[in-house]
Design a protein around this motif. Structure first.
Motif, short mmCIF file in Angstrom:
data_model
loop_
_atom_site.label_atom_id
_atom_site.label_comp_id
_atom_site.label_asym_id
_atom_site.label_seq_id
_atom_site.Cartn_x
_atom_site.Cartn_y
_atom_site.Cartn_z
N GLY A 148 0.77 -1.23 0.00
CA GLY A 148 0.00 0.00 0.00
C GLY A 148 0.81 1.28 0.00
N LYS A 149 2.11 1.18 0.16
CA LYS A 149 2.95 2.38 0.10
C LYS A 149 3.28 2.77 -1.33
CE LYS A 149 5.20 1.52 4.58
NZ LYS A 149 6.50 1.27 5.26
N TYR A 150 2.89 1.93 -2.28
CA TYR A 150 3.31 2.11 -3.67
C TYR A 150 2.10 2.36 -4.58
CZ TYR A 150 7.94 0.63 -2.21
OH TYR A 150 9.16 0.57 -1.58
N ILE A 151 2.40 2.97 -5.73
CA ILE A 151 1.35 3.26 -6.71
C ILE A 151 0.87 1.96 -7.37
CG2 ILE A 151 2.27 5.58 -7.19
CD1 ILE A 151 3.29 4.34 -9.92
N PRO A 152 -0.37 1.96 -7.86
CA PRO A 152 -0.87 0.79 -8.58
C PRO A 152 -0.66 0.90 -10.09
CG PRO A 152 -2.67 2.30 -8.20
CD PRO A 152 -1.44 2.95 -7.61
N GLY A 153 -0.02 1.98 -10.54
CA GLY A 153 0.02 2.28 -11.96
C GLY A 153 -1.21 3.10 -12.34
N GLY A 154 -1.22 3.58 -13.56
CA GLY A 154 -2.35 4.40 -13.98
C GLY A 154 -2.37 4.56 -15.49
N SER A 155 -3.36 5.22 -16.01
CA SER A 155 -4.31 5.98 -15.22
C SER A 155 -5.48 5.14 -14.69
CB SER A 155 -4.88 7.13 -16.07
OG SER A 155 -5.57 6.63 -17.21
N PHE A 376 6.79 2.86 -8.12
CA PHE A 376 7.51 3.68 -7.15
C PHE A 376 6.58 4.12 -6.02
CE2 PHE A 376 5.63 7.28 -9.20
CZ PHE A 376 5.90 7.20 -10.55
N GLU A 377 7.18 4.65 -4.98
CA GLU A 377 6.42 4.98 -3.79
C GLU A 377 5.44 6.12 -4.04
OE1 GLU A 377 7.99 5.06 0.26
OE2 GLU A 377 9.92 4.41 -0.57
N ILE A 378 4.30 6.03 -3.39
CA ILE A 378 3.32 7.11 -3.44
C ILE A 378 3.95 8.38 -2.87
CG2 ILE A 378 1.19 7.91 -2.31
CD1 ILE A 378 0.11 5.06 -2.57
N ASN A 389 6.76 9.66 -17.18
CA ASN A 389 6.61 8.50 -16.29
C ASN A 389 6.23 7.22 -17.02
OD1 ASN A 389 7.36 9.28 -13.71
ND2 ASN A 389 5.41 10.29 -13.31
N MET A 390 5.28 7.31 -17.96
CA MET A 390 4.85 6.11 -18.67
C MET A 390 6.01 5.50 -19.45
SD MET A 390 2.18 4.13 -19.13
CE MET A 390 0.63 5.00 -18.95
N PHE A 391 6.88 6.34 -19.99
CA PHE A 391 8.02 5.87 -20.78
C PHE A 391 9.11 5.28 -19.89
CE2 PHE A 391 5.71 8.89 -23.26
CZ PHE A 391 5.79 8.45 -24.56
N VAL A 392 9.20 5.76 -18.65
CA VAL A 392 10.19 5.25 -17.70
C VAL A 392 9.74 3.92 -17.11
CG1 VAL A 392 11.30 5.68 -15.47
CG2 VAL A 392 11.10 7.53 -17.14
N LEU A 393 8.46 3.82 -16.79
CA LEU A 393 7.96 2.64 -16.09
C LEU A 393 7.67 1.46 -17.01
CD1 LEU A 393 5.54 4.26 -13.50
CD2 LEU A 393 7.66 3.06 -12.99
N GLY A 394 7.28 1.73 -18.26
CA GLY A 394 6.85 0.62 -19.10
C GLY A 394 7.16 0.79 -20.57
N LYS A 395 6.80 -0.22 -21.34
CA LYS A 395 6.99 -0.24 -22.80
C LYS A 395 5.65 -0.27 -23.52
CE LYS A 395 11.37 -0.11 -22.33
NZ LYS A 395 12.12 1.12 -22.73
N HIS A 417 8.31 -8.93 -4.31
CA HIS A 417 6.93 -9.41 -4.48
C HIS A 417 6.02 -8.38 -5.14
CE1 HIS A 417 4.64 -13.02 -3.95
NE2 HIS A 417 3.58 -12.34 -3.54
N PHE A 418 6.54 -7.69 -6.13
CA PHE A 418 5.72 -6.85 -6.99
C PHE A 418 5.45 -7.60 -8.30
CE2 PHE A 418 7.58 -3.27 -4.50
CZ PHE A 418 6.38 -2.72 -4.06
N PRO A 419 4.22 -7.58 -8.79
CA PRO A 419 3.90 -8.28 -10.04
C PRO A 419 4.63 -7.67 -11.24
CG PRO A 419 1.90 -7.71 -8.83
CD PRO A 419 3.02 -6.96 -8.20
#
Length: 463
Positions: A148-155, A376-378, A389-395, A417-419
Motif C-alpha cells: 500500500g505504500k506504492y502506486i498501482p500504476g495508472g491511469s 515507485f512509492e506514493i 513517467n509512462m516511458f520510464v515505467l513501461g513499454k 513481491h511486486f507483479p
C-alpha cells in the motif's frame, strides 16, 4: 464466501446459468467486499450499490426463467470514471465534473448492460486519465494491493485494483499510452488495449482522440476476451475465442534495444523466465528491427499533449485553478507545440506504422515487458515527471502510436513481491489471436492464483 469473488467470469457465468449462484447474492457479496477492503485501497470514486442491486434483481428473474444474456449475465463490473454512466456520477477524476450525473450511458457501458453485466461502481483514476500514479488530488490516492505504500500504476489504477482485490470481476479501462496495461501489470491482472476504434469511445471523456482506446481489465485473459466480445457488440453470438493446447508454429518478434532499455534487473529475470516458458510451449522468439521507433515515440508525446490541450482549453479558461499541478504542467507543454510539429509527428507515426507492419510479416506478435520497473512509492512524483513517467515505467506507448492490439498478462513477481506483466502486441484486428497466445501461456503458469492468496492489503490502515 469471498473466494467466489476471485473466480473467473467464465466459471461464475456457468454457476449462474446452472442456478447455483444468484446475481443478487453475488452483487451483495461484492458490495460487502468493497465495504471491507475499499477504505484501505481507495479503488472507487462512487459505489453504485442501489443501482447494482436493481440490475441484479432483473437479471436474477431472467436467470430463474432460464434466460442468460451472455457469459456476463449477473457479473459485477466496474467502470473507470472516465466513461459516462446513466444516473451515476461521472467525474473524470476531476472536481470540474464533480456533480455531473449523465442522462445516458457511454456506448460501451450500454453494451455491457445489454450483455447482463452489473455496474458495481466508478473506479478511481489519475485525474482526467493524464498520469500513471492514480494519486488523485481530489478523490484520494489509490494504493497498490501488493504494498500500500506504492502506486498501482495508472491511469486506470482503480480499475486494476478493484479487479485484483475481488471488488469486481472486471473493469472498463482506457488506454492512451498504456493506462490499461501498466496498472494491470503492476497489480498482477490482465488487460487488453484493443485495435484502435474496435471498441467505441462514444461517451468517454477524451484524452487524445487519435491515441485513446477503451478496453477490458480482468484477472484472466479469457475473461478479457469475454468482456471484449460484449464491448464490441457480439452479445448472443458464438464466441470465436479458442483455447490452444500449445504454441507450436507461433512466431514472436522481440526488439531488444527498446524492450530492455531501462529495465530493472529483477524485472528482466522475470521476463526471461516467461520467454523460456513461451518457448517450452512451442513458440519461436525471433529478433526483429523496429526502424523509426524513437522518433515515433517522441511523436506520441507531441500528438497526445497537443490533442489534450485542444479538448481542455475551454475548461481551462473557466476552471483552470481546479486542475492538479501535474496537469497544469502538461497543458503548458502542450501549448508550446506548434501545428507544424503536430503534423510532422502524425507523418512520422504513419511511416512507423507501415514500417512495423513490414517487420511483422510472418510474425504473430511482438513481445516484451509491460513494465520495466517496479512501481515507485506514493508521493514521490513531481509534476515535471508527468509526461515521461509512462516511458520510464513501461513499454506500453509503442502499441498506442501503432494503434495495434496489445495486452498484458501476469508473468511473475520481483524479489520484493511486486507483479510483472508480459506484453504482447499483435497486428491490427488480431485481438483474439494474441489473447489466445497469452491465454495458453497463462494457463501453463499459476500466477493468477496469487490474487486470491494476497492478503497484504487487509493489513493496511483503514484511515
Amino acid at each position: 464466501m469471498s473466494e467466489l469473488l476471485f473466480d473467473t467470469i467464465d466459471n461464475t457465468s456457468r454457476r449462474i446459468a446452472d442456478k447455483e449462484l444468484s446475481p443478487v447474492e453475488l452483487t451483495k457479496l461484492t458490495i460487502e467486499r468493497i465495504r471491507q477492503v475499499e477504505p484501505a485501497l481507495n479503488a472507487f470514486i462512487t459505489v453504485s450499490d442501489e443501482q447494482a442491486l436493481e440490475q441484479a434483481k432483473v437479471l436474477e428473474t431472467e436467470a430463474q426463467k432460464g434466460y442468460i444474456r451472455s457469459p456476463l449475465h449477473g457479473v459485477p463490473i466496474a467502470v473507470k470514471d472516465m466513461v459516462q454512466t446513466k444516473d451515476i456520477l461521472t467525474t473524470g477524476g476531476s472536481k470540474i465534473f464533480g456533480d455531473w450525473v449523465p442522462d445516458e450511458d457511454a456506448a460501451v457501458v450500454r453494451l455491457l448492460k445489454e450483455a447482463g453485466a452489473v455496474i458495481i461502481g466508478k473506479a478511481n483514476l489519475h485525474e482526467f486519465a493524464m498520469g500513471v500514479t492514480t494519486e488523485n488530488p481530489h478523490y484520494g490516492r489509490t494504493r497498490n494491493p501488493w504494498n500500500g505504500k506504492y502506486i498501482p500504476g495508472g491511469s486506470s489504477g482503480g480499475s486494476a485494483v478493484a479487479t485484483a482485490a475481488g471488488m469486481a470481476f472486471g473493469a472498463i479501462g482506457t488506454d492512451t499510452a498504456g493506462s490499461i496495461r501498466l496498472p494491470a501489470a503492476m497489480c498482477g491482472t490482465a488487460g487488453i488495449k484493443p485495435t484502435y476504434d474496435l471498441v467505441s469511445r462514444e461517451g468517454g471523456l477524451p484524452f487524445s482522440w487519435s491515441l485513446d482506446h477503451v478496453g477490458p481489465m480482468t484477472r484472466t485473459i479469457k475473461d478479457s476476451a469475454i468482456m471484449l466480445e460484449a464491448m464490441i457488440g457480439l452479445n448472443g453470438q458464438k464466441s470465436t475465442f479458442n483455447e490452444r493446447d500449445n504454441l507450436k508454429g507461433i512466431k514472436l518478434g522481440f526488439y531488444e534495444p527498446y524492450m530492455y532499455s531501462g529495465i530493472d534487473s529483477d524485472v528482466k529475470n522475470v521476463i526471461e523466465k516467461a520467454f523460456q516458458q513461451l518457448e517450452s510451449l512451442g513458440a519461436e522468439i525471433i529478433p526483429i528491427e523496429l526502424p523509426f521507433i524513437d522518433s515515433a515515440l517522441e511523436g506520441l508525446k507531441t500528438i497526445a499533449q497537443s490533442e489534450v490541450v485542444a479538448y481542455h482549453e475551454p475548461l481551462l479558461k473557466k476552471h483552470g485553478d481546479l486542475y492538479g499541478d501535474d496537469l497544469k504542467y502538461r497543458f503548458q507543454y502542450g501549448r508550446d507545440i506548434s501545428a507544424t510539429s503536430y503534423i510532422n509527428a502524425q507523418r512520422v507515426r504513419k511511416k512507423f506504422i507501415q514500417s512495423t507492419l513490414t517487420q511483422m510479416k510472418g510474425i504473430d506478435a511482438l513481445i516484451g515487458p509491460t513494465n520495466v520497473q517496479p512501481p515507485f512509492e506514493i508521493g514521490t512524483m513531481v509534476p515535471e515527471q508527468a509526461i515521461s513517467n509512462m516511458f520510464v515505467l513501461g513499454k506500453t506507448p509503442l502499441a498506442n502510436v501503432l494503434g495495434f492490439p496489445a495486452l498484458s498478462v501476469a508473468c511473475g513477481f520481483t524479489k520484493d513481491h511486486f507483479p510483472v506483466g508480459l506484453q504482447m502486441i499483435g497486428k491490427p484486428f488480431s485481438d483474439h489471436h494474441i489473447m489466445e497466445i497469452a491465454d495458453c501461456y497463462e494457463r501453463s503458469e499459476s500466477w493468477t492464483a496469487a490474487l486470491k492468496e494476497n492478503k497484504s492489503y487487509l493489513e493496511l490502515n483503514h484511515s
